[in-house]
Design a protein around this motif. Structure first.
Motif, PDB file in Angstrom:
ATOM      1  N   LEU A 139       0.658  -1.175   0.202  1.00 17.92           N
ATOM      2  CA  LEU A 139       0.005  -0.097   0.054  1.00 17.92           C
ATOM      3  C   LEU A 139       1.027   1.403  -0.060  1.00 17.92           C
ATOM      4  CD1 LEU A 139      -2.588  -1.290   2.541  1.00 17.92           C
ATOM      5  CD2 LEU A 139      -2.843  -1.356   0.187  1.00 17.92           C
ATOM      6  N   ALA A 140       0.777   1.974  -1.109  1.00 14.63           N
ATOM      7  CA  ALA A 140       1.558   3.340  -1.264  1.00 14.63           C
ATOM      8  C   ALA A 140       0.688   4.364  -0.978  1.00 14.63           C
ATOM      9  CB  ALA A 140       2.172   3.252  -2.657  1.00 14.63           C
ATOM     10  N   ASP A 141       1.033   5.700  -0.838  1.00 15.29           N
ATOM     11  CA  ASP A 141       2.423   6.223  -1.045  1.00 15.29           C
ATOM     12  C   ASP A 141       3.090   6.244   0.339  1.00 15.29           C
ATOM     13  OD1 ASP A 141       2.496   6.650  -3.833  1.00 15.29           O
ATOM     14  OD2 ASP A 141       1.728   8.615  -3.604  1.00 15.29           O
ATOM     15  N   GLY A 142       3.735   7.410   0.464  1.00 16.25           N
ATOM     16  CA  GLY A 142       4.514   7.445   1.459  1.00 16.25           C
ATOM     17  C   GLY A 142       4.418   7.141   2.789  1.00 16.25           C
ATOM     18  N   ASP A 143       3.379   7.298   3.266  1.00 11.83           N
ATOM     19  CA  ASP A 143       2.903   6.751   4.803  1.00 11.83           C
ATOM     20  C   ASP A 143       1.364   6.466   4.901  1.00 11.83           C
ATOM     21  OD1 ASP A 143       1.943   9.352   4.737  1.00 11.83           O
ATOM     22  OD2 ASP A 143       2.346   9.951   6.887  1.00 11.83           O
TER      23      ASP A 143
ATOM     24  N   TRP B 139      -1.332 -13.454   0.767  1.00  7.41           N
ATOM     25  CA  TRP B 139      -0.932 -13.837   1.914  1.00  7.41           C
ATOM     26  C   TRP B 139      -0.078 -12.811   2.812  1.00  7.41           C
ATOM     27  CZ3 TRP B 139       4.460 -13.862   2.988  1.00  7.41           C
ATOM     28  CH2 TRP B 139       5.267 -13.909   1.987  1.00  7.41           C
ATOM     29  N   ARG B 140       0.191 -11.612   2.091  1.00  7.27           N
ATOM     30  CA  ARG B 140       0.745 -10.492   2.914  1.00  7.27           C
ATOM     31  C   ARG B 140       0.318  -9.088   2.285  1.00  7.27           C
ATOM     32  NH1 ARG B 140       7.014  -9.935   3.959  1.00  7.27           N
ATOM     33  NH2 ARG B 140       6.793  -8.135   2.150  1.00  7.27           N
ATOM     34  N   VAL B 141      -0.010  -8.029   2.994  1.00  4.60           N
ATOM     35  CA  VAL B 141       0.070  -6.842   2.829  1.00  4.60           C
ATOM     36  C   VAL B 141       0.957  -6.066   3.682  1.00  4.60           C
ATOM     37  CG1 VAL B 141      -1.630  -4.776   2.712  1.00  4.60           C
ATOM     38  CG2 VAL B 141      -2.678  -7.124   2.377  1.00  4.60           C
ATOM     39  N   GLY B 142       1.604  -5.076   2.896  1.00  2.00           N
ATOM     40  CA  GLY B 142       2.532  -4.313   3.428  1.00  2.00           C
ATOM     41  C   GLY B 142       2.216  -2.849   3.361  1.00  2.00           C
ATOM     42  N   ILE B 143       3.057  -2.129   4.311  1.00  3.84           N
ATOM     43  CA  ILE B 143       2.582  -0.559   4.254  1.00  3.84           C
ATOM     44  C   ILE B 143       3.550   0.456   4.589  1.00  3.84           C
ATOM     45  CG2 ILE B 143       1.478  -0.312   6.457  1.00  3.84           C
ATOM     46  CD1 ILE B 143      -0.613   1.072   5.291  1.00  3.84           C
ATOM     47  N   TYR B 144       3.884   1.456   3.996  1.00  2.00           N
ATOM     48  CA  TYR B 144       4.700   2.516   4.592  1.00  2.00           C
ATOM     49  C   TYR B 144       4.101   3.274   5.972  1.00  2.00           C
ATOM     50  CZ  TYR B 144       8.545   2.627   0.969  1.00  2.00           C
ATOM     51  OH  TYR B 144       9.467   2.515   0.064  1.00  2.00           O
ATOM     52  N   ALA B 145       5.071   3.566   6.772  1.00  2.00           N
ATOM     53  CA  ALA B 145       4.333   4.333   7.892  1.00  2.00           C
ATOM     54  C   ALA B 145       5.449   5.406   8.393  1.00  2.00           C
ATOM     55  CB  ALA B 145       3.753   3.309   9.153  1.00  2.00           C
TER      56      ALA B 145
ATOM     57  N   TYR C 166       6.931  -0.790   7.090  1.00  2.00           N
ATOM     58  CA  TYR C 166       8.097  -0.501   6.891  1.00  2.00           C
ATOM     59  C   TYR C 166       8.085   0.947   7.367  1.00  2.00           C
ATOM     60  CZ  TYR C 166       8.103  -4.209   2.969  1.00  2.00           C
ATOM     61  OH  TYR C 166       8.029  -5.367   2.516  1.00  2.00           O
ATOM     62  N   LEU C 167       9.120   1.273   7.975  1.00  2.00           N
ATOM     63  CA  LEU C 167       9.439   2.465   8.896  1.00  2.00           C
ATOM     64  C   LEU C 167      10.666   3.092   8.615  1.00  2.00           C
ATOM     65  CD1 LEU C 167       7.456   3.074  12.199  1.00  2.00           C
ATOM     66  CD2 LEU C 167       9.850   3.883  11.895  1.00  2.00           C
ATOM     67  N   GLY C 168      10.629   4.451   8.279  1.00  2.00           N
ATOM     68  CA  GLY C 168      12.061   5.178   8.143  1.00  2.00           C
ATOM     69  C   GLY C 168      12.395   5.931   9.384  1.00  2.00           C
ATOM     70  N   ILE C 169      13.480   5.111   9.781  1.00  6.00           N
ATOM     71  CA  ILE C 169      13.803   5.773  11.034  1.00  6.00           C
ATOM     72  C   ILE C 169      14.824   7.001  10.933  1.00  6.00           C
ATOM     73  CG2 ILE C 169      15.583   5.228  13.041  1.00  6.00           C
ATOM     74  CD1 ILE C 169      13.812   2.796  13.862  1.00  6.00           C
ATOM     75  N   GLU C 170      15.617   6.604   9.671  1.00 10.91           N
ATOM     76  CA  GLU C 170      16.837   7.247   9.191  1.00 10.91           C
ATOM     77  C   GLU C 170      17.806   7.425  10.047  1.00 10.91           C
ATOM     78  OE1 GLU C 170      14.842   7.126   6.757  1.00 10.91           O
ATOM     79  OE2 GLU C 170      12.876   8.329   6.838  1.00 10.91           O
ATOM     80  N   SER C 171      17.799   8.010  11.292  1.00 11.83           N
ATOM     81  CA  SER C 171      18.922   8.125  12.072  1.00 11.83           C
ATOM     82  C   SER C 171      18.172   8.073  13.430  1.00 11.83           C
ATOM     83  CB  SER C 171      19.695   9.367  11.663  1.00 11.83           C
ATOM     84  OG  SER C 171      20.630   9.732  12.839  1.00 11.83           O
ATOM     85  N   GLY C 172      19.225   7.485  14.354  1.00 14.69           N
ATOM     86  CA  GLY C 172      18.843   7.528  15.887  1.00 14.69           C
ATOM     87  C   GLY C 172      19.309   8.933  16.669  1.00 14.69           C
ATOM     88  N   ASP C 173      19.683   9.576  15.894  1.00 16.18           N
ATOM     89  CA  ASP C 173      20.464  10.724  16.491  1.00 16.18           C
ATOM     90  C   ASP C 173      19.473  12.036  16.444  1.00 16.18           C
ATOM     91  OD1 ASP C 173      22.596  12.614  17.591  1.00 16.18           O
ATOM     92  OD2 ASP C 173      22.953  13.270  15.768  1.00 16.18           O
ATOM     93  N   ASP C 174      19.207  12.575  17.408  1.00 16.08           N
ATOM     94  CA  ASP C 174      18.247  13.533  17.578  1.00 16.08           C
ATOM     95  C   ASP C 174      18.340  14.928  16.980  1.00 16.08           C
ATOM     96  OD1 ASP C 174      15.571  12.503  18.655  1.00 16.08           O
ATOM     97  OD2 ASP C 174      16.885  12.041  20.427  1.00 16.08           O
TER      98      ASP C 174
ATOM     99  N   GLU D 200       5.462  -7.672  11.372  1.00 14.93           N
ATOM    100  CA  GLU D 200       6.774  -7.546  10.933  1.00 14.93           C
ATOM    101  C   GLU D 200       7.407  -6.370  10.829  1.00 14.93           C
ATOM    102  OE1 GLU D 200       8.535 -11.224   8.580  1.00 14.93           O
ATOM    103  OE2 GLU D 200       7.182 -10.090   7.215  1.00 14.93           O
ATOM    104  N   LEU D 201       8.382  -5.813  11.272  1.00 11.42           N
ATOM    105  CA  LEU D 201       8.732  -4.524  11.238  1.00 11.42           C
ATOM    106  C   LEU D 201      10.210  -4.210  10.290  1.00 11.42           C
ATOM    107  CD1 LEU D 201       9.018  -1.609  12.268  1.00 11.42           C
ATOM    108  CD2 LEU D 201      10.247  -2.197  14.353  1.00 11.42           C
ATOM    109  N   SER D 202      10.120  -3.652   9.291  1.00 12.44           N
ATOM    110  CA  SER D 202      11.328  -3.456   8.487  1.00 12.44           C
ATOM    111  C   SER D 202      11.464  -1.791   8.713  1.00 12.44           C
ATOM    112  CB  SER D 202      10.942  -3.801   7.004  1.00 12.44           C
ATOM    113  OG  SER D 202      12.220  -3.543   6.180  1.00 12.44           O
ATOM    114  N   ILE D 203      12.893  -1.670   9.215  1.00 15.71           N
ATOM    115  CA  ILE D 203      13.105  -0.136   9.473  1.00 15.71           C
ATOM    116  C   ILE D 203      14.357   0.008   8.084  1.00 15.71           C
ATOM    117  CG2 ILE D 203      12.555  -0.115  11.682  1.00 15.71           C
ATOM    118  CD1 ILE D 203      15.653   0.009  12.248  1.00 15.71           C
TER     119      ILE D 203
END
Ligand code: SF4
Length: 293
Positions: free
Chosen positions: A69-73, A97-103, A128-136, A164-167
């Protein structure tokens, strides 16, 4: 074929999925390094539009096993509507069998556990979650609009519900003056999540038209070289200290060195590969002109 508006992006692992655009754009759309949805005005597509797309796919409906499921979030969509979309998907595609999504982390935090559980029960499988960086500091600089604490909280909730979590994380996002922090703080976030199902490492690219490109041209952002990126990746992997398993990959086309392994088991092997390439990089790194977003 479903109808698509503008450019469509999906995670590499959804290459064989049917991409269904349920959202146009991204509700955040402020990140200085991201050009993906800058030309799109946020809009959530109606159920009628979505179902008309699904009807278009009827001739090959039995072959659809995965939907993204698109788009970005797309998780920004209200839970009731997402549940209706999921019900439609499982009605149209008997072998799904599987649906995925960006969040984003905020999308997750704006939903209750009960809502997330309903989405899981209705067949949403991977987030699918974009952490990008752990640095605040970096997160603030790139205008991600989310803190590392919010990332950790959102990711822990995703895993608690059973998704399932994909970062994704971005090597080089701190530039020359915060490469160490980018590695160490991103590892800290991964350790606190303990652990994302998948960790996808991308390497920063600076597309024209983004605010980051302007900073780069003005000399305010100094990107890392290929070998500096490897050094950062080495420090990141070295600092990851998790007890649950996580699949680490740097196979995205933006990376100089594609790697893959399961952490923590393959940590030493991954570090050894990086060390060998740092010692003798000739012919082992993806050339600049082959890198893609
Ligand atoms: S990086 Fe993600 S949250 Fe940020 S603007 Fe791009 S799609 Fe939106």
């Amino acid at each position: 074929m479903p109808k698509y508006e503008g450019l469509i992006f999906r995670p590499p692992s959804e290459a064989d999925s049917l991409i269904l655009q349920v959202e146009i754009g991204c509700s955040n759309n402020t990140c200085t390094f991201c050009y993906s949805y800058k030309d799109k005005k946020l809009r959530i597509r109606s159920l009628e539009e979505i179902e008309s797309d699904l009807r278009e796919t009827l001739p090959y409906a039995k072959r659809v096993r995965k939907v993204f499921l698109a788009d970005g979030d797309a998780l920004v969509i209200k839970t009731d509507k997402l549940l209706k979309i999921l019900n439609l998907l499982y009605k149209y595609y008997p072998n799904l069998w599987r649906v995925g999504i960006y969040a984003t982390a905020l999308n997750v935090l704006h939903k209750t556990d009960d809502e997330l559980r309903k989405l899981k029960d209705a067949g949403l499988g991977i987030i699918y979650l974009g952490i990008e960086s752990g640095d605040d500091v970096i997160l603030r600089r790139v205008k991600k609009n989310m803190t590392s604490a919010q990332m950790v909280e959102a990711c822990k909730r995703i895993l608690k519900i059973g998704f399932e979590l994909s970062i994704t994380i971005i090597l080089g996002l701190g530039g020359k003056n915060r490469w160490r922090e980018n590695a160490i703080e991103t590892a800290r976030v991964i350790n606190e999540i303990n652990a994302p199902t998948y960790i996808g490492a991308l390497t920063l690219m600076i597309p024209r038209g983004t605010p980051l490109f302007e900073e780069y041209i003005a000399g305010e952002f100094e990107p890392l070289t290929d070998l500096e990126i490897l050094k950062e990746m080495r420090l990141l992997i070295d600092q990851i200290d998790i007890t649950n398993k996580s699949i680490f990959r740097s196979n995205h086309a933006s990376n100089y060195l594609p790697l893959g392994g399961t952490l923590p088991d393959d940590k030493e092997k991954l570090l050894e590969v990086i060390d060998n390439v740092i010692k003798n990089p000739i012919g082992k790194l993806r050339p600049e002109y082959y890198r893609r977003l």
